[in-house]
Design a protein around this motif. Sequence first.
Motif, mmCIF file in Angstrom:
data_model
loop_
_atom_site.group_PDB
_atom_site.id
_atom_site.type_symbol
_atom_site.label_atom_id
_atom_site.label_comp_id
_atom_site.label_asym_id
_atom_site.label_seq_id
_atom_site.Cartn_x
_atom_site.Cartn_y
_atom_site.Cartn_z
ATOM 1 N N LEU A 1 30.534 11.983 65.535
ATOM 2 C CA LEU A 1 29.748 13.019 66.210
ATOM 3 C C LEU A 1 28.333 12.535 66.513
ATOM 4 C CD1 LEU A 1 30.700 16.254 64.238
ATOM 5 C CD2 LEU A 1 31.665 15.387 66.368
ATOM 6 N N ILE A 2 27.905 12.755 67.752
ATOM 7 C CA ILE A 2 26.548 12.405 68.178
ATOM 8 C C ILE A 2 25.834 13.684 68.608
ATOM 9 C CG2 ILE A 2 25.151 11.083 69.808
ATOM 10 C CD1 ILE A 2 27.469 9.128 70.102
ATOM 11 N N ALA A 3 24.704 13.968 67.983
ATOM 12 C CA ALA A 3 23.874 15.114 68.382
ATOM 13 C C ALA A 3 22.875 14.636 69.426
ATOM 14 C CB ALA A 3 23.153 15.690 67.174
ATOM 15 N N GLU A 4 22.861 15.283 70.582
ATOM 16 C CA GLU A 4 21.938 14.923 71.660
ATOM 17 C C GLU A 4 20.746 15.875 71.686
ATOM 18 O OE1 GLU A 4 23.864 13.240 75.506
ATOM 19 O OE2 GLU A 4 25.011 15.011 74.973
ATOM 20 N N LYS A 5 19.662 15.404 72.312
ATOM 21 C CA LYS A 5 18.459 16.207 72.527
ATOM 22 C C LYS A 5 17.925 16.772 71.212
ATOM 23 C CE LYS A 5 19.428 17.021 77.324
ATOM 24 N NZ LYS A 5 19.857 17.839 78.407
ATOM 25 N N VAL A 6 17.884 15.911 70.214
ATOM 26 C CA VAL A 6 17.275 16.267 68.931
ATOM 27 C C VAL A 6 15.784 15.988 69.065
ATOM 28 C CG1 VAL A 6 17.290 15.843 66.453
ATOM 29 C CG2 VAL A 6 19.417 15.602 67.760
ATOM 30 N N GLU A 7 14.979 17.035 69.118
ATOM 31 C CA GLU A 7 13.577 16.872 69.492
ATOM 32 C C GLU A 7 12.590 17.125 68.357
ATOM 33 O OE1 GLU A 7 12.380 15.615 72.331
ATOM 34 O OE2 GLU A 7 14.443 15.245 72.912
ATOM 35 N N ASN A 8 13.070 17.564 67.191
ATOM 36 C CA ASN A 8 12.146 17.714 66.066
ATOM 37 C C ASN A 8 12.886 17.472 64.762
ATOM 38 O OD1 ASN A 8 13.241 20.340 65.084
ATOM 39 N ND2 ASN A 8 12.442 21.099 67.039
ATOM 40 N N ARG A 9 12.119 17.346 63.681
ATOM 41 C CA ARG A 9 12.697 16.985 62.385
ATOM 42 C C ARG A 9 13.627 18.063 61.840
ATOM 43 N NH1 ARG A 9 11.410 11.496 61.279
ATOM 44 N NH2 ARG A 9 9.662 11.080 62.654
ATOM 45 N N ASP A 10 13.340 19.337 62.131
ATOM 46 C CA ASP A 10 14.209 20.418 61.658
ATOM 47 C C ASP A 10 15.591 20.320 62.300
ATOM 48 O OD1 ASP A 10 12.233 21.423 60.027
ATOM 49 O OD2 ASP A 10 11.549 22.919 61.478
ATOM 50 N N GLU A 11 15.633 20.016 63.605
ATOM 51 C CA GLU A 11 16.920 19.856 64.280
ATOM 52 C C GLU A 11 17.681 18.661 63.711
ATOM 53 O OE1 GLU A 11 15.761 21.769 68.662
ATOM 54 O OE2 GLU A 11 15.880 19.600 68.424
ATOM 55 N N PHE A 12 16.962 17.582 63.418
ATOM 56 C CA PHE A 12 17.604 16.418 62.813
ATOM 57 C C PHE A 12 18.241 16.799 61.480
ATOM 58 C CE2 PHE A 12 16.881 12.721 59.869
ATOM 59 C CZ PHE A 12 17.943 11.960 60.317
ATOM 60 N N LYS A 13 17.519 17.561 60.639
ATOM 61 C CA LYS A 13 18.060 17.959 59.338
ATOM 62 C C LYS A 13 19.268 18.875 59.495
ATOM 63 C CE LYS A 13 16.799 19.766 54.812
ATOM 64 N NZ LYS A 13 18.112 20.425 54.672
ATOM 65 N N THR A 14 19.202 19.802 60.472
ATOM 66 C CA THR A 14 20.345 20.686 60.720
ATOM 67 C C THR A 14 21.592 19.872 61.057
ATOM 68 O OG1 THR A 14 18.940 22.496 61.490
ATOM 69 C CG2 THR A 14 21.237 22.513 62.235
ATOM 70 N N CYS A 15 21.423 18.879 61.942
ATOM 71 C CA CYS A 15 22.569 18.048 62.347
ATOM 72 C C CYS A 15 23.072 17.184 61.199
ATOM 73 C CB CYS A 15 22.188 17.174 63.538
ATOM 74 S SG CYS A 15 21.848 18.114 65.027
ATOM 75 N N LEU A 16 22.160 16.710 60.357
ATOM 76 C CA LEU A 16 22.580 15.971 59.158
ATOM 77 C C LEU A 16 23.471 16.858 58.292
ATOM 78 C CD1 LEU A 16 19.474 14.042 57.723
ATOM 79 C CD2 LEU A 16 21.659 13.043 58.412
ATOM 80 N N ASP A 17 23.019 18.092 58.055
ATOM 81 C CA ASP A 17 23.769 19.023 57.212
ATOM 82 C C ASP A 17 25.129 19.353 57.804
ATOM 83 O OD1 ASP A 17 21.598 19.042 55.516
ATOM 84 O OD2 ASP A 17 20.796 20.959 56.245
ATOM 85 N N LEU A 18 25.226 19.336 59.133
ATOM 86 C CA LEU A 18 26.502 19.634 59.803
ATOM 87 C C LEU A 18 27.445 18.433 59.806
ATOM 88 C CD1 LEU A 18 25.275 21.734 62.871
ATOM 89 C CD2 LEU A 18 26.695 22.546 60.981
#
Length: 426
Positions: free
Chosen positions: A176-193
């Motif tokens: 899975l690749i998360a696109e348009k990750v623009e801040n650290r909170d979004e990065f952490k959310t995608c890590l958790d997912l």
Amino acid sequence: MIDLSSHDPASKTLRVREFYLGRQPILDRNQALFGYELLFRNAPVGPAIIETELSATAAVIAHASQLGMEKTIGDALGFVNVDGDAILSDIFGFLPREKVVLEVTASLKTTPALLARMQELAGHGFRFALDDVRGDASSLAELLPLAEYVKMSMRDASLDALLKLAPRFKQESKKLIAEKVENRDEFKTCLDLGFDYFQGYYFAKPVIMSGKKLSPSQLAVLELMTLVTSDADNAEIERAIKRDVSLALNLLRLVNTPAVGARQRIDSLSQAVTILGRRQLQRWLQIMLYAEPSKRGQNMSPLLMLATTRGRLLELLANKLRPSQRHVADTAFTVGIMSLMDTLFGIPMAEILAQIPVSDEVADALMYRGSFFGDLLKLAECIERIEDMDGYIIPTLRDLAVSTDELVELEMAAFEWSDNVVRYAI
């Protein structure tokens, strides 16, 4: 076969070459560089239609590949967007199959011929990524089995869709690749997912931390930079380098790389300092600021790749535009490298400039994107964010009197130089 012929060959060649290129980093869960998505854009100049049986996508990929795909992606994987016309063409002879992932959109209209061609390409070693996956997985029944990677956008897919689809795709062994990750909170959310890879410029945005102190290694580099720029003698510079074993080892590694071109092996720091000279030594120190001591020689940070690429591209552009003024190219390199130091240090740019003396022109470029150097920096930033800043590139190129074709060749030279620096000199 790819047919680039026409009734007017010169005109056709011009139109095929009228494109520009961006690359966006894809990072792994440790935020190390994994790959790049390559983004080709046709420049809105001249006739809009390329009169061949190939799509514009295939034509520009063919040309970029002839310039050297390896220069563009280095050791990373290259994710290349392809449409149905490109898949059915013979463009793939241009692409290194072990280094390229072919991206198709989830909305691609499938036909038996298209699916058969994708299966054939997979049999030859090409991998596929399914892009722009949003909320409905039922429509992916034909494409999903062919995809190794699934890309979902933090902008276009709802959180509910991410929560629902991510576990399903993981169950089917998709990466899975998360696109348009623009801040650290979004990065952490995608890590958790459970996302495996991340695409976006969250890593290049400064997170200002009050009271943050520089690491001992960074302080050592800054001390050396001060000595170099203040015309200290070589013996004093050598003594400062010896106080940091990591710096000393990396300097010796640098002077023994093919890029420096020493005729015999250099084993002493005094020889290394003499051979490099002040200009190259200062440049090396600027780069070393981005190389974390714990990661040197391993997976490099994307910030290091971005800073070195920016610095080199600005230098090449300045050298082309003002060829008789060597100091201008050197200043442009410094602007490119320093433009990410607020992110690197977690300190506002104004505070950095209070500690590192620079000219008014450099300060204006870094703080306000003003002056000639600010224009070059804005162009580099637009190219990096090609999806959002597409409309700014052509007017800026026109103001600088640089053609799209020249830009692509300078970009590829910058990509290659940055890759070599990170691979051999750090």
